[in-house]
Design a protein around this motif. Structure first.
Motif, mmCIF file in Angstrom:
data_model
loop_
_atom_site.group_PDB
_atom_site.id
_atom_site.type_symbol
_atom_site.label_atom_id
_atom_site.label_comp_id
_atom_site.label_asym_id
_atom_site.label_seq_id
_atom_site.Cartn_x
_atom_site.Cartn_y
_atom_site.Cartn_z
ATOM 1 N N VAL A 49 0.817 -1.223 0.000
ATOM 2 C CA VAL A 49 0.000 0.000 0.000
ATOM 3 C C VAL A 49 0.849 1.271 0.000
ATOM 4 O O VAL A 49 0.318 2.373 -0.077
ATOM 5 C CB VAL A 49 -0.953 0.040 1.217
ATOM 6 C CG1 VAL A 49 -2.056 -0.986 1.080
ATOM 7 C CG2 VAL A 49 -0.193 -0.143 2.518
ATOM 8 N N ASP A 50 2.192 1.129 0.098
ATOM 9 C CA ASP A 50 3.029 2.333 0.142
ATOM 10 C C ASP A 50 4.228 2.170 -0.786
ATOM 11 O O ASP A 50 4.547 1.064 -1.226
ATOM 12 C CB ASP A 50 3.496 2.619 1.572
ATOM 13 C CG ASP A 50 4.329 1.476 2.150
ATOM 14 O OD1 ASP A 50 4.186 0.322 1.687
ATOM 15 O OD2 ASP A 50 5.136 1.732 3.056
ATOM 16 N N ASP A 51 4.878 3.298 -1.069
ATOM 17 C CA ASP A 51 6.047 3.269 -1.956
ATOM 18 C C ASP A 51 6.926 4.483 -1.638
ATOM 19 O O ASP A 51 6.478 5.421 -0.963
ATOM 20 C CB ASP A 51 5.573 3.297 -3.417
ATOM 21 C CG ASP A 51 6.612 2.686 -4.362
ATOM 22 O OD1 ASP A 51 7.782 2.527 -3.950
ATOM 23 O OD2 ASP A 51 6.249 2.392 -5.509
ATOM 24 N N TYR A 52 8.151 4.479 -2.176
ATOM 25 C CA TYR A 52 9.064 5.600 -1.937
ATOM 26 C C TYR A 52 8.565 6.850 -2.659
ATOM 27 O O TYR A 52 8.004 6.755 -3.749
ATOM 28 C CB TYR A 52 10.475 5.243 -2.423
ATOM 29 C CG TYR A 52 11.078 4.125 -1.599
ATOM 30 C CD1 TYR A 52 11.644 4.401 -0.351
ATOM 31 C CD2 TYR A 52 11.048 2.806 -2.056
ATOM 32 C CE1 TYR A 52 12.182 3.370 0.425
ATOM 33 C CE2 TYR A 52 11.581 1.778 -1.286
ATOM 34 C CZ TYR A 52 12.138 2.074 -0.048
ATOM 35 O OH TYR A 52 12.647 1.072 0.728
ATOM 36 N N PRO A 53 8.785 8.020 -2.064
ATOM 37 C CA PRO A 53 8.343 9.258 -2.729
ATOM 38 C C PRO A 53 9.253 9.627 -3.897
ATOM 39 O O PRO A 53 10.462 9.431 -3.816
ATOM 40 C CB PRO A 53 8.450 10.305 -1.621
ATOM 41 C CG PRO A 53 9.438 9.771 -0.647
ATOM 42 C CD PRO A 53 9.403 8.275 -0.744
ATOM 43 N N PHE A 54 8.681 10.124 -4.985
ATOM 44 C CA PHE A 54 9.496 10.761 -6.022
ATOM 45 C C PHE A 54 10.206 11.930 -5.375
ATOM 46 O O PHE A 54 9.639 12.610 -4.516
ATOM 47 C CB PHE A 54 8.601 11.305 -7.154
ATOM 48 C CG PHE A 54 8.121 10.239 -8.091
ATOM 49 C CD1 PHE A 54 9.012 9.404 -8.760
ATOM 50 C CD2 PHE A 54 6.755 10.077 -8.333
ATOM 51 C CE1 PHE A 54 8.563 8.438 -9.639
ATOM 52 C CE2 PHE A 54 6.297 9.101 -9.216
ATOM 53 C CZ PHE A 54 7.207 8.284 -9.865
ATOM 54 N N GLY A 55 11.425 12.185 -5.769
ATOM 55 C CA GLY A 55 12.153 13.332 -5.225
ATOM 56 C C GLY A 55 13.107 12.938 -4.116
ATOM 57 O O GLY A 55 13.888 13.756 -3.650
ATOM 58 N N GLY A 56 12.990 11.688 -3.657
ATOM 59 C CA GLY A 56 13.997 11.151 -2.755
ATOM 60 C C GLY A 56 13.902 11.568 -1.303
ATOM 61 O O GLY A 56 14.860 11.427 -0.557
ATOM 62 N N GLU A 57 12.772 12.081 -0.866
ATOM 63 C CA GLU A 57 12.615 12.430 0.549
ATOM 64 C C GLU A 57 12.557 11.194 1.427
ATOM 65 O O GLU A 57 12.308 10.093 0.927
ATOM 66 C CB GLU A 57 11.274 13.142 0.707
ATOM 67 C CG GLU A 57 11.396 14.623 0.955
ATOM 68 C CD GLU A 57 10.055 15.156 1.384
ATOM 69 O OE1 GLU A 57 9.773 15.065 2.579
ATOM 70 O OE2 GLU A 57 9.298 15.613 0.502
ATOM 71 N N ALA A 58 12.720 11.395 2.747
ATOM 72 C CA ALA A 58 12.585 10.263 3.677
ATOM 73 C C ALA A 58 11.105 9.909 3.826
ATOM 74 O O ALA A 58 10.240 10.741 3.583
ATOM 75 C CB ALA A 58 13.155 10.657 5.025
ATOM 76 N N GLY A 59 10.839 8.666 4.237
ATOM 77 C CA GLY A 59 9.453 8.243 4.508
ATOM 78 C C GLY A 59 8.792 7.628 3.294
ATOM 79 O O GLY A 59 9.351 7.615 2.199
ATOM 80 N N MET A 60 7.598 7.074 3.526
ATOM 81 C CA MET A 60 6.856 6.382 2.471
ATOM 82 C C MET A 60 5.558 7.124 2.186
ATOM 83 O O MET A 60 5.069 7.892 3.013
ATOM 84 C CB MET A 60 6.528 4.953 2.922
ATOM 85 C CG MET A 60 7.744 4.120 3.263
ATOM 86 S SD MET A 60 8.818 3.859 1.838
ATOM 87 C CE MET A 60 8.036 2.433 1.090
#
Ligand code: ADE
Length: 226
Positions: A49-60
């Motif tokens: 249900v989650d994925d890495y953010p575009f732009g490379g920020e921390a968190g999902m």
């Protein structure tokens, strides 16, 4: 009224939604509350249900597809008056908003999680973004419970004593006056005489004065808002 809550942690909602007034309101048919597990709307084996953010920020970030599928399925079954997203950057929740929502027939509450949901969901599907205060919770589930509880208890007929809901704190932008019950004296501490007088006009006047004074002292911002 029907409330559909979409979450990645359905377990968090079970107890608060199924006890006390919320339980009775559902048993008496005043409210229907359904919890949908977002993982049931995934299409991969790991139910992601989650994925890495575009732009490379921390968190999902909550993925767009499961949320889209779940909301679209619900929308295909009935019309919704409001599709709410719980998030610390929403409008601050208050009694006025609870009153407004309690008049609705069907609402969806999407519980935010991780760093939030793919913004396209907020741009295209969400109609209202609500925060329950200026602090950050682990997820929007507790906020969804707060909204469901505060809305259901004021649906006409949901609590046996309707007059009680109308004299709640914040209805009228005033804090509630102090309340007491028996015994009239405990430990030398007496209940205000006026409440024992049986003079209902006097009692009402006293309660109004108390409500106003307490609000002026504790929450002057409410009086300024009036
Ligand atoms: N999710 C995380 N913090 C929240 C808040 N303060 N209100 C609503 N949803 C939230």
């Amino acid at each position: 009224m029907r409330i559909d809550i979409i979450t990645v942690v359905p377990e968090l909602l079970a107890s608060p939604l199924n006890e006390s007034i919320l339980k009775r309101a559902q048993e008496s048919g005043h409210a229907e509350i359904y919890v949908h597990n977002l993982r049931d709307y995934t299409d991969d084996k790991r139910r992601t249900v989650d994925d890495y953010p575009f732009g490379g920020e921390a968190g999902m970030v909550m993925k767009i597809e499961p949320v889209y599928r779940c909301i679209e399925k619900l929308k295909s079954e009935r019309d919704y008056d409001e599709i709410i997203f719980t998030s610390p950057d929403g409008i601050t929740y208050n009694q006025h908003e609870a009153n407004r929502l309690s008049l609705m027939k069907n609402i969806i509450i999407l519980c935010g999680h991780y760093k939030g949901v793919d913004y396209r969901i907020r741009e295209h599907l969400i109609t209202r973004e609500i925060s329950i205060g200026d602090y950050v919770l682990t997820g929007g589930e507790l906020a969804a419970c707060v909204i469901a509880d505060s809305v259901v208890r004021i649906i006409p007929g949901a609590i046996g004593d309707e007059a009680s809901a109308l004299t709640d704190c914040f209805q009228d932008n005033l804090l509630a006056p102090p309340v007491y019950t028996r015994p009239a004296e405990f430990n030398g501490w007496r209940v205000p005489e006026v409440l024992l007088s049986g003079n209902f006009a006097e009692i009402e006047r006293w309660q109004e004065e108390q409500a106003f004074e307490r609000t002026q002292t504790l929450r002057p911002d409410l009086i300024a808002d009036k």
